[in-house]
Scaffold this motif. Structure first.
Motif, short mmCIF file in Angstrom:
data_model
loop_
_atom_site.label_atom_id
_atom_site.label_comp_id
_atom_site.label_asym_id
_atom_site.label_seq_id
_atom_site.Cartn_x
_atom_site.Cartn_y
_atom_site.Cartn_z
N UNK A 53 -4.06 -17.44 62.98
CA UNK A 53 -4.15 -17.07 61.57
C UNK A 53 -3.25 -17.98 60.74
N UNK A 54 -2.04 -18.23 61.21
CA UNK A 54 -1.12 -19.10 60.49
C UNK A 54 -1.68 -20.52 60.41
N UNK A 55 -2.24 -21.00 61.51
CA UNK A 55 -2.83 -22.33 61.55
C UNK A 55 -4.00 -22.44 60.56
N UNK A 56 -4.83 -21.41 60.53
CA UNK A 56 -5.96 -21.39 59.61
C UNK A 56 -5.49 -21.40 58.16
N UNK A 57 -4.45 -20.62 57.86
CA UNK A 57 -3.93 -20.58 56.50
C UNK A 57 -3.32 -21.92 56.10
N UNK A 58 -2.62 -22.59 57.03
CA UNK A 58 -2.05 -23.90 56.73
C UNK A 58 -3.15 -24.92 56.47
N UNK A 59 -4.23 -24.87 57.25
CA UNK A 59 -5.35 -25.79 57.04
C UNK A 59 -6.00 -25.53 55.69
N UNK A 78 -3.75 -26.94 53.05
CA UNK A 78 -3.81 -28.40 53.04
C UNK A 78 -5.09 -28.88 52.33
N UNK A 79 -6.20 -28.22 52.60
CA UNK A 79 -7.45 -28.64 51.94
C UNK A 79 -7.39 -28.36 50.44
N UNK A 80 -6.76 -27.27 50.04
CA UNK A 80 -6.60 -26.98 48.62
C UNK A 80 -5.72 -28.03 47.94
N UNK A 81 -4.66 -28.41 48.62
CA UNK A 81 -3.75 -29.43 48.07
C UNK A 81 -4.47 -30.76 47.93
N UNK A 82 -5.31 -31.10 48.91
CA UNK A 82 -6.06 -32.35 48.86
C UNK A 82 -7.03 -32.35 47.68
N UNK A 83 -7.72 -31.24 47.49
CA UNK A 83 -8.65 -31.15 46.36
C UNK A 83 -7.90 -31.21 45.03
#
Length: 185
Positions: free
Chosen positions: A76-82, A85-90
């Motif tokens: 769950x933590x890994x999924x939230x970090x991913x 990260x995708x939100x930050x990239x966008x």
């Protein structure tokens, strides 16, 4: 006296033979005939309630081992970090596009300001106030205005046609309904 003993033996035998539940059959049959549909609806309702409570109950049971819970927590933590990260990239891409748009807009405003300055200087000197960029635009504009003029010379398809009045020929026309009360008795 012998007749009394034979009667008691017969009575005991009849009570022993009737030990099955066949005596309940008419009573149960009458109950089901009278209240069978109600009983069926109640059973279906109870079944649906049980299913609903099972859905709402948390899926975790006390028999689960802790390593599975830790594994689930890390995933769950890994999924939230991913996701973060995708939100930050966008967001970074959006910021870069906004910066490029701002630069283009600023450059266009600067060009416009320079053209106005050139136009003002040429007007002070008494020359034509049109700049070279505007002259090029006007040359392109004349060809497009010729196309517009040629389109204006075409005659309309139907002269005097108005679909709301019914004028202009044709077999179909619309007329408003008659005002006033309907006649009849």
């Amino acid at each position: 006296m012998e007749t009394d003993e034979t009667l008691t033996n017969i009575r005991t035998e009849t009570t022993l033979e009737n030990q099955d539940l066949s005596f309940l059959l008419p009573a149960v049959g009458a109950f089901l005939a009278e209240y069978g549909w109600y009983l069926l609806f109640i059973c279906v309702g109870v079944f649906l309630l049980i299913q609903e409570f099972r859905k709402r109950r948390p899926n975790q049971s006390p028999s689960r081992s802790s390593p599975e819970n830790v594994k689930d927590a890390t995933s769950v933590v890994r999924r939230q970090e991913a996701l973060e990260a995708s939100r930050q990239k966008m967001q970074d891409e959006l910021d870069a596009k906004a910066e490029q748009y701002k630069e283009r807009k600023q450059k266009a405003e600067e060009d416009k300001r320079k053209q106005k300055i050139e136009m003002w200087d040429s007007m002070k000197e008494g020359k034509s106030y049109k700049s070279s960029a505007e002259a090029a635009d006007n040359n392109e504009g004349t060809s497009s205005s010729m196309e517009v003029k040629s389109k204006r010379n075409l005659k309309p398809l139907r002269s005097g046609y108005n679909p709301m009045t019914g004028d202009g020929g044709g077999s179909c026309s619309w007329r408003s309904g008659r005002r006033g009360p309907t006649s009849g008795g």
